[in-house]
Scaffold this motif. Structure first.
Motif, mmCIF file in Angstrom:
data_model
loop_
_atom_site.group_PDB
_atom_site.id
_atom_site.type_symbol
_atom_site.label_atom_id
_atom_site.label_comp_id
_atom_site.label_asym_id
_atom_site.label_seq_id
_atom_site.Cartn_x
_atom_site.Cartn_y
_atom_site.Cartn_z
ATOM 1 N N ARG A 88 22.957 -25.928 -1.118
ATOM 2 C CA ARG A 88 22.276 -26.259 -2.102
ATOM 3 C C ARG A 88 22.843 -27.830 -3.397
ATOM 4 N NH1 ARG A 88 22.073 -23.966 -7.527
ATOM 5 N NH2 ARG A 88 20.177 -24.600 -7.857
ATOM 6 N N VAL A 129 21.300 -27.178 4.671
ATOM 7 C CA VAL A 129 21.147 -27.919 3.566
ATOM 8 C C VAL A 129 19.374 -27.796 3.486
ATOM 9 C CG1 VAL A 129 21.144 -29.661 3.944
ATOM 10 C CG2 VAL A 129 21.682 -29.696 1.656
ATOM 11 N N ILE A 156 26.274 -33.839 1.389
ATOM 12 C CA ILE A 156 24.920 -32.717 1.335
ATOM 13 C C ILE A 156 23.911 -32.907 2.754
ATOM 14 C CG2 ILE A 156 26.252 -31.367 -0.249
ATOM 15 C CD1 ILE A 156 23.219 -31.942 -1.618
ATOM 16 N N HIS A 163 18.894 -29.644 7.922
ATOM 17 C CA HIS A 163 17.951 -29.970 6.808
ATOM 18 C C HIS A 163 16.479 -30.425 6.630
ATOM 19 C CE1 HIS A 163 17.568 -33.669 4.523
ATOM 20 N NE2 HIS A 163 17.627 -32.608 3.066
#
Length: 223
Positions: A88, A129, A156, A163
């Motif tokens: 995160r 993520v 990230i 995602h």
């Protein structure tokens, strides 16, 4: 002068034919903009949301609707029920991940002076993520991140295989110029434009996902 150089300079000269002489010397001419810059559909309206969902699903993204911010933790839990590890950005509300099982490792990417945060190798070992977003453009099915603390570094959102992106209904506009106008408020911010999960095709049009980014894109639309 070589023939190739002559051809290149000639092409440039022809392309510049008719351009006001001040251009390139510090003066900027007004660019005509005949395209639509605003839509009749209001940002966040049901029509705009429906268009965004249609485009996202056409791109093979997974769309999840929730009524309020309070519903985000449960949605994230359901999406990432099989994930062993999640990253995160530092500014993401911790509550959004509060319902993940205790066995799920949650890592915060928090770059500091002299540190770039998690390395690509470390990110490659993480399953998913979770981020917020800045604006979404319904007409093209595009979600834009601008690197703020609840969205994090571009890396990230590109390296982990999944995602999960949270989009507020109020952040959804209809047309590209409307989205660009919002982003232009902070032109210094790095932008990541996402239109579905990463995919490419070879000369025989065989689709391969996950080459340039996450294979799986889950979009949680709030409101």
């Amino acid at each position: 002068m070589s023939t190739a150089r002559t051809e290149i300079l000639g092409s440039i000269a022809r392309a510049l034919d008719g351009v006001p002489s001040g251009i390139g010397q510090g003066e900027l001419a007004e660019v005509p903009r005949a395209y639509r810059r605003t839509s009749d559909l209001l940002p966040g309206s049901s029509q705009v949301i429906d268009i965004l969902i249609d485009r996202l699903e056409d791109y093979k993204a997974h769309v999840h609707r929730v009524s309020s911010m309070d519903d985000i933790p449960a949605a994230v839990r359901d999406i990432l029920s099989e994930a062993n590890s999640v990253v995160r950005p530092a500014g993401l509300p911790e509550s959004w991940l509060s319902m993940l099982p205790p066995s799920t490792t949650v890592t915060t990417d928090a770059p500091r002076p002299g540190s770039q945060g998690l390395s690509p190798y470390e990110l490659d070992a993480i399953d998913a993520v979770v981020t917020a977003s800045r604006v979404s453009i319904a007409d093209t099915g595009t979600i834009v991140l601008d690197g703020q603390s609840d969205q994090g570094r571009r890396a990230i959102t590109l390296v982990p295989d999944t995602h999960v992106c949270v989009v507020l209904a109020s952040q959804v506009v209809h047309l590209v110029p409307e989205g660009v106008a919002l982003l232009d408020e902070h032109p210094e911010r790095p932008l990541t434009w996402i239109s579905g999960p990463s995919a490419t095709s070879d000369i025989e049009l065989n689709r391969v996902e996950g080459v340039h980014g996450p294979r799986n894109l889950h979009v949680i639309i709030v409101g």
